[in-house]
Write an enzyme that holds these catalytic residues in place. Sequence first.
Site, PDB file in Angstrom:
ATOM      1  N   HIS A  13       0.832  -1.208   0.000  1.00 38.03           N
ATOM      2  CA  HIS A  13       0.000   0.000   0.000  1.00 38.03           C
ATOM      3  C   HIS A  13       0.867   1.259   0.000  1.00 38.03           C
ATOM      4  CE1 HIS A  13      -3.193   2.569   2.245  1.00 38.03           C
ATOM      5  NE2 HIS A  13      -3.545   2.477   0.982  1.00 38.03           N
ATOM      6  N   HIS A  55      -1.508  11.275  -2.090  1.00 38.79           N
ATOM      7  CA  HIS A  55      -2.781  10.761  -1.591  1.00 38.79           C
ATOM      8  C   HIS A  55      -3.812  11.869  -1.365  1.00 38.79           C
ATOM      9  CE1 HIS A  55      -5.710   9.388   1.410  1.00 38.79           C
ATOM     10  NE2 HIS A  55      -5.549   8.192   0.861  1.00 38.79           N
TER      11      HIS A  55
HETATM   12  O1  G3P Z   1      -6.421   1.597  -3.357  1.00 38.94           O
HETATM   13  C1  G3P Z   1      -6.791   1.113  -2.116  1.00 38.94           C
HETATM   14  C2  G3P Z   1      -6.596   2.108  -1.004  1.00 38.94           C
HETATM   15  O2  G3P Z   1      -5.409   2.815  -1.201  1.00 38.94           O
HETATM   16  C3  G3P Z   1      -7.745   3.062  -0.901  1.00 38.94           C
HETATM   17  O3  G3P Z   1      -7.662   3.942   0.170  1.00 38.94           O
HETATM   18  O4  G3P Z   1      -7.278   6.160   1.119  1.00 38.94           O
HETATM   19  O5  G3P Z   1      -5.474   4.486   1.202  1.00 38.94           O
HETATM   20  O6  G3P Z   1      -6.091   5.560  -0.953  1.00 38.94           O
HETATM   21  P1  G3P Z   1      -6.584   5.079   0.382  1.00 38.94           P
HETATM   22 MG    MG Z   2      -4.837   4.496  -2.362  1.00 37.00          MG
END
Ligand code: G3P
Ligand code: MG
Length: 245
Positions: A13, A55
């Site tokens: 992630h 982000h």
């Molecule tokens: O792509 C999955 C995840 O990253 C979605 O949530 O807020 O971490 O971008 P976020």
């Molecule tokens: Mg994401």
Amino acid sequence: MTKPWPLPFWIAHRGAGKLAPENTLAAFRLGAAHGYRAFECDVRLSHDGRPFLLHDDKLNRTTSGRGPAGLLSWHELSRLDAGGWHSRAYAGEPIPSLETVAAYCRRNGFGLNLELKPNPGQDEETGRVVALAVRELWAGSERLPLLSSFKPAAVAAAQAAAPELPRGLLIDKARDSWTEEAKALGCSTVITNYALMDRAMVEAVHALGMKALVYTVNDESVARWLMANGLDGIITDTVDKFSPV
Ligand code: G3P
Ligand code: MG
């Protein structure tokens, strides 16, 4: 017909979760050092239309800049420090352009999930511009990035611009319309908040000929339970805990 699928089960992630500054190449390198071969990251547009990783809508949390990121040109964004907020070891780490990420992932044969994170009011533009950039940057590659978004309009614009790219619908809160949306968008995957995923949901996604993925699982017992229920992939922060090898 089975759609081409570019990702292994384990996906890091934002590059390496919280262990390195999110959405930087330093994070990708750390994730890779832990054995990860695929990465999720967040992509949006600069004021002059260049795709780059970030982000939040605003620069404040993860860079030395202030205010809405979409108001700055790529030249201005490229001069910011996207690592110093995290720890001094990463001070001076730049925001990566999509171009840089493409060079890194292609050279290493890594898989990529590009989450479309449109600046306010730019759902369609972000989907279209990123899809066209991906088509060009990954030309000739057998492992195309997966484009996903919480915003169906962004995925639809990507579909219209470069239909050959794999697509995913992200779902944070349950809604009945997801099946029709995922079908209309020609998705290869549905990626949900892990709290929404159980065996019935996995089966419903599989019945559409799509992969069932979740974010962001950092707990071992949750990961085990989901795997026992037939899940196809996990996006995780804890790259030091889950070994994909
Ligand atoms: O792509 C999955 C995840 O990253 C979605 O949530 O807020 O971490 O971008 P976020
Ligand atoms: Mg994401």
